[in-house]
Write an enzyme that holds these catalytic residues in place. Structure first.
Site, short mmCIF file in Angstrom:
data_model
loop_
_atom_site.label_atom_id
_atom_site.label_comp_id
_atom_site.label_asym_id
_atom_site.label_seq_id
_atom_site.Cartn_x
_atom_site.Cartn_y
_atom_site.Cartn_z
CG ASP A 254 6.64 -11.30 72.19
OD1 ASP A 254 7.22 -12.21 72.80
OD2 ASP A 254 6.76 -10.10 72.47
CD GLU A 297 7.60 -10.86 76.77
OE1 GLU A 297 8.26 -9.90 76.30
OE2 GLU A 297 7.95 -11.50 77.78
#
Length: 391
Positions: A254, A297
């Protein structure tokens, strides 16, 4: 059995018209990244025009008709070559294209006006055709997908090239006859081959183009359009195909503070960062590994035949790559948090592994970000969140 040359040429012309329509229709409906269809359509239109010129035999004097018709035929076949090259992403051989039809015109003029010799005209024309067909065959062999459609298309092109070679050599040995309608030994074979190849070569090209379209549609359904990585569906399919290659490891990755990057630099820059992340991750993986973008993301990596040591090594390499100067200096600095989960049992499901790697990632976020955490039995608590909420 004697074949009527006029009937063969007429039949070939009608089939060429039909396939020309098919090519232009496909060019309008296929995605733009399936290239070459336009050139094949225009090239076949050139062949139709050449056949029409041949049909004027007896109306237009041969000294005018034959140079125009033969050079137009080479022009059309040359455009087919250019279309094949563009389809396979090869730089078009424009010098060969223009050289072939111009040389064909010169050959016809020389051996029609200066040194009248039908056999030499046939031989030179056949060798020019051979060069154009053989160039396409080499492109297909070098750049074609290993698939039945490619083999079919390549085989057709090879047969066409060999027929032109045989025709040229036979003409040099004195077997060309005396005119275009009575071409000597094996002429019936050439007429039949002309009729079949007029239909089969475009069909062969359409089959490889359709195969390319099918591949593109599959990629669109299985891949993220921004990064070209697998999406959730593609990732699940990859796992289904490789789940037997145990042990497995999963990495959940992430971007740290991605919202701040979007707020400060704009969403266009945020997209460029995501593309850069995808490139960095792919750069450290094997061909047998898979990486997917799960949305936003969040990225997930599946490592077949990998244990914890290799997964940690790859995670460290990813973060080390981010500490190096970026190829695009305009990108803002960013970091990644990574959670790792290794298969706890042979029957552990992919969802279970993803939940554990998500929890390890959540722990990396809580402990300060820009770090790697490995899932342990202590992280299997059902109270732990299943999805990353921190940015």
């Amino acid at each position: 059995m004697n074949l009527d040359p006029v009937s063969i040429i007429l039949m070939s012309t009608l089939m060429t018209v039909a396939m020309c329509v098919v090519m232009f229709a496909a060019q309008r409906s296929f995605p733009r990244n399936v290239e070459g269809l336009r050139e094949w359509g225009i090239g076949m239109a050139g062949l139709v025009l050449a056949s029409g010129l041949f049909g004027l035999r007896g109306i237009v004097i041969p000294e005018v008709l034959l140079p125009l018709a033969n050079s137009m035929f080479l022009w059309g076949v040359g455009l087919l070559m250019v279309g094949t090259q563009r389809f396979y992403g090869v730089r078009p051989s424009w010098h060969l294209f223009h050289g072939a039809w111009l040389l064909g015109l010169l050959v016809m003029l020389c051996w029609l006006y200066l040194w009248p010799d039908f056999a030499m005209r046939v031989a030179m024309f056949s060798f020019l055709m051979l060069a154009l067909n053989l160039t396409q065959f080499i492109v297909i062999v070098r750049h074609g997908e290993r698939h039945a459609t490619t083999c079919f298309f390549g085989l057709l092109m090879l047969v066409q090239a060999l027929a032109m070679l045989h025709r040229g050599v036979n003409a040099l040995l004195g077997g060309a006859g005396s005119d275009m309608m009575h071409g000597g030994p094996h002429y019936n074979l050439y007429l039949a081959l002309l009729a079949f190849m007029t239909l089969l070569l475009p069909v062969g090209f359409i089959t490889v183009a359709t195969r390319r379209l099918q591949t593109l549609l599959e990629q669109r359904s299985n891949r993220d359009p921004l990064t070209a990585l697998l999406n959730r569906r593609g990732f699940a399919d990859f796992h289904a195909r490789h789940s037997a290659r145990q042990p497995l490891a999963v990495m959940s990755i992430d971007l740290d503070f991605f919202k701040a990057i979007n707020d400060r630099h704009g969403h266009a820059m945020g997209d460029r960062v995501l593309v850069d992340v995808a490139s960095v991750i792919r750069g450290v993986l094997r061909d047998s590994d898979a990486v997917a973008r799960f949305g936003g993301e969040e990225f997930v990596v599946l490592l077949p035949e990998s244990q914890q040591a290799r997964a940690e090594l790859l995670a460290q390499r990813i973060q080390a790559a981010l500490r190096q100067p970026r190829p695009d200096a305009s990108l803002p600095h960013y970091t990644l948090s990574i959670g790792i989960a290794c298969q706890a049992a042979e029957d552990e499901s992919l969802d279970s592994m993803l939940q554990r790697s998500d929890r390890a990632l959540y722990r990396a976020k809580q402990l300060g970000r820009n770090r790697v955490e490995v899932a342990t039995p202590a992280l299997l608590s059902p109270q732990a969140p299943q999805h990353i909420c921190l940015n």
